[in-house]
Design a protein around this motif. Structure first.
Motif, mmCIF file in Angstrom:
data_model
loop_
_atom_site.group_PDB
_atom_site.id
_atom_site.type_symbol
_atom_site.label_atom_id
_atom_site.label_comp_id
_atom_site.label_asym_id
_atom_site.label_seq_id
_atom_site.Cartn_x
_atom_site.Cartn_y
_atom_site.Cartn_z
ATOM 1 N N ALA A 145 0.811 -1.378 0.182
ATOM 2 C CA ALA A 145 -0.364 -0.197 -0.066
ATOM 3 C C ALA A 145 1.139 0.789 -0.139
ATOM 4 N N ASP A 146 0.231 2.635 -0.755
ATOM 5 C CA ASP A 146 1.141 4.031 -0.769
ATOM 6 C C ASP A 146 1.323 4.285 1.219
ATOM 7 N N GLN A 147 3.140 4.432 0.783
ATOM 8 C CA GLN A 147 3.498 4.624 2.427
ATOM 9 C C GLN A 147 2.460 5.602 3.155
ATOM 10 N N GLY A 148 2.382 7.053 1.889
ATOM 11 C CA GLY A 148 1.507 8.172 2.823
ATOM 12 C C GLY A 148 2.201 9.407 2.642
ATOM 13 N N LEU A 149 2.023 10.218 2.721
ATOM 14 C CA LEU A 149 2.471 11.893 2.643
ATOM 15 C C LEU A 149 3.578 12.280 3.643
ATOM 16 N N SER A 150 2.538 11.668 4.775
ATOM 17 C CA SER A 150 3.808 11.966 5.824
ATOM 18 C C SER A 150 5.268 11.330 5.810
ATOM 19 N N PHE A 151 5.306 9.906 5.645
ATOM 20 C CA PHE A 151 6.245 8.785 5.339
ATOM 21 C C PHE A 151 7.064 9.845 4.851
ATOM 22 N N ASP A 152 6.802 9.753 3.865
ATOM 23 C CA ASP A 152 7.527 10.476 2.641
ATOM 24 C C ASP A 152 8.361 11.872 3.424
ATOM 25 N N VAL A 153 7.718 13.075 3.844
ATOM 26 C CA VAL A 153 7.887 13.959 4.801
ATOM 27 C C VAL A 153 9.584 13.522 5.672
ATOM 28 N N ALA A 154 8.866 12.159 6.317
ATOM 29 C CA ALA A 154 9.762 12.387 8.119
ATOM 30 C C ALA A 154 10.856 11.965 6.905
ATOM 31 N N THR A 155 11.141 11.291 5.794
ATOM 32 C CA THR A 155 12.274 10.247 5.148
ATOM 33 C C THR A 155 13.122 11.489 4.948
ATOM 34 N N HIS A 156 12.631 11.898 3.681
ATOM 35 C CA HIS A 156 13.340 13.649 3.666
ATOM 36 C C HIS A 156 13.259 14.498 4.736
ATOM 37 N N LEU A 157 12.811 14.885 5.476
ATOM 38 C CA LEU A 157 13.743 15.458 6.868
ATOM 39 C C LEU A 157 15.103 14.479 7.231
ATOM 40 N N GLY A 158 14.767 13.370 7.777
ATOM 41 C CA GLY A 158 16.197 12.488 7.335
ATOM 42 C C GLY A 158 17.465 12.057 6.836
ATOM 43 N N SER A 159 17.033 12.243 5.533
ATOM 44 C CA SER A 159 18.048 13.308 4.129
ATOM 45 C C SER A 159 18.340 13.764 5.150
ATOM 46 N N LEU A 160 17.879 15.355 4.754
ATOM 47 C CA LEU A 160 17.991 16.784 5.188
ATOM 48 C C LEU A 160 19.222 16.787 6.145
ATOM 49 N N VAL A 161 18.198 16.179 7.535
ATOM 50 C CA VAL A 161 19.479 16.620 8.309
ATOM 51 C C VAL A 161 20.955 16.125 8.669
ATOM 52 N N ALA A 162 20.947 14.248 7.461
ATOM 53 C CA ALA A 162 21.871 13.858 7.606
ATOM 54 C C ALA A 162 22.981 14.851 6.553
ATOM 55 N N VAL A 163 22.624 14.729 5.656
ATOM 56 C CA VAL A 163 23.586 15.637 4.155
ATOM 57 C C VAL A 163 23.796 17.287 5.205
ATOM 58 N N MET A 164 23.185 17.898 5.954
ATOM 59 C CA MET A 164 23.239 19.388 6.451
ATOM 60 C C MET A 164 24.538 18.810 8.139
ATOM 61 N N LEU A 165 24.534 17.236 8.128
ATOM 62 C CA LEU A 165 25.012 17.271 9.729
ATOM 63 C C LEU A 165 26.605 16.765 9.325
ATOM 64 N N TYR A 166 26.667 16.070 7.835
ATOM 65 C CA TYR A 166 27.788 15.618 7.279
ATOM 66 C C TYR A 166 28.378 17.295 6.750
ATOM 67 N N PHE A 167 27.966 17.788 6.281
ATOM 68 C CA PHE A 167 28.868 18.913 5.708
ATOM 69 C C PHE A 167 28.845 20.383 6.772
ATOM 70 N N ARG A 168 28.671 20.071 8.188
ATOM 71 C CA ARG A 168 28.154 20.971 9.151
ATOM 72 C C ARG A 168 29.336 21.941 8.847
ATOM 73 N N ARG A 169 30.268 21.393 8.693
ATOM 74 C CA ARG A 169 31.584 23.099 8.774
ATOM 75 C C ARG A 169 32.107 23.584 7.364
ATOM 76 N N GLU A 170 31.342 22.823 6.882
ATOM 77 C CA GLU A 170 31.329 23.450 5.490
ATOM 78 C C GLU A 170 30.056 25.013 5.011
ATOM 79 N N LEU A 171 28.711 24.637 6.010
ATOM 80 C CA LEU A 171 27.556 25.251 5.723
ATOM 81 C C LEU A 171 27.632 26.049 7.090
ATOM 82 N N TYR A 172 28.852 26.232 7.763
ATOM 83 C CA TYR A 172 29.247 27.415 9.105
ATOM 84 C C TYR A 172 29.486 28.245 8.455
ATOM 85 N N ALA A 173 30.949 28.087 7.060
ATOM 86 C CA ALA A 173 31.623 28.213 6.853
ATOM 87 C C ALA A 173 31.113 29.420 5.379
#
Length: 266
Positions: free
Chosen positions: A37-65
């Motif tokens: 069954a379709d996983q639903g929009l709320s699940f899509d939002v949550a997994t995208h948020l997880g991916s967003l947090v991951a890339v921001m944490l990985y590049f945190r020093r570059e993003l600060y600079a």
């Protein structure tokens, strides 16, 4: 959603968001091939948020600079390489954001099909392979100029078509413009931050406007965490291995996947 579906879809989102193989294609195809069954929009939002947090944490020093340098440039204190990169990320987001706003309904209605994904998977695999073969690979991401920003930004807009791959098409454009593999990937990942945030905000608005439904908070939280961890590890190992493996494994994977889809759905 049961545990297996939650884990599989979250892993797919986290891994394919940053690999040049199209997360949208896999998230459309897996439920279609498994009859889930379709996983639903709320699940899509949550997994995208997880991916967003991951890339921001990985590049945190570059993003600060970049953030500090960008603020200095706004205050008239000069345009350092970090400030130029920050502006390049912001302006590089505009074509995809504008295209998504204007064409969202058309894409959602007519282009989310296995046939479209098969074609884009194959076509953009060939383009990625050509770019990796012919690219000069001599430039760093901080050498990006306004022409590069415009062309890579326009390329990112094509990722609205399922099967294209946002990271794949932006890395392709970067390689064609002479960036090294790592530079093209790093700029692509930095460019993902505002576009994932905008897409997540848009999905959240749709979620708030939709009729209230029962929410499986356990699946949503687990999906966000799994997507975030897998995305972080994916970015780390992709950048580490890129100089050695190049793009050929992803080109081959895309061609095999596209051929399988042609066989299955045409």
């Amino acid at each position: 959603m049961d545990l297996v579906q939650t884990l599989v879809l979250a892993l797919i989102q986290g891994l394919t968001e940053f690999l040049p193989i199209s997360s949208a294609a896999h998230l459309i195809l897996v439920p279609e091939l498994t009859d889930w069954a379709d996983q639903g929009l709320s699940f899509d939002v949550a997994t995208h948020l997880g991916s967003l947090v991951a890339v921001m944490l990985y590049f945190r020093r570059e993003l600060y600079a970049m953030s500090a340098a960008w603020l200095d440039s706004v205050r008239g204190r000069g345009l350092s390489p970090d400030a130029r990169l920050a502006w390049a990320v912001l302006f590089g987001t505009l074509p995809a954001a504008l295209a998504g706003w204007l064409l969202h309904d058309l894409i959602a209605t007519h282009l989310r099909s296995a046939q479209v994904i098969a074609v884009t998977t194959i076509v953009f695999a060939l383009l990625l392979g050509y770019a990796d073969w012919r690219g000069k690979r001599t430039r760093h991401e901080r050498s990006i100029g306004w022409k590069d920003v415009l062309l890579i930004g326009i390329a990112q807009a094509f990722a609205l078509i399922p099967g294209t791959s946002r990271s794949g098409v932006t890395i392709t454009a970067g390689l064609l413009l002479g960036l090294t593999r790592q530079a093209a990937a790093r700029y692509s990942f930095l460019l993902s931050i505002p576009i994932i945030a905008l897409a997540g905000g848009f999905e959240t608005l749709n979620l708030l406007q939709a009729p209230p439904t029962e929410v499986d908070w356990g699946a949503i939280m687990l999906g966000a965490v799994v997507a975030g961890i897998s995305a972080y590890l994916c970015i780390h190992f992709f950048l580490k291995l890129l100089a050695r493996i190049g793009m050929l494994p992803f080109v081959v994977y895309r061609l095999l996947l596209g051929g399988f889809l042609v066989f299955l759905f045409w």
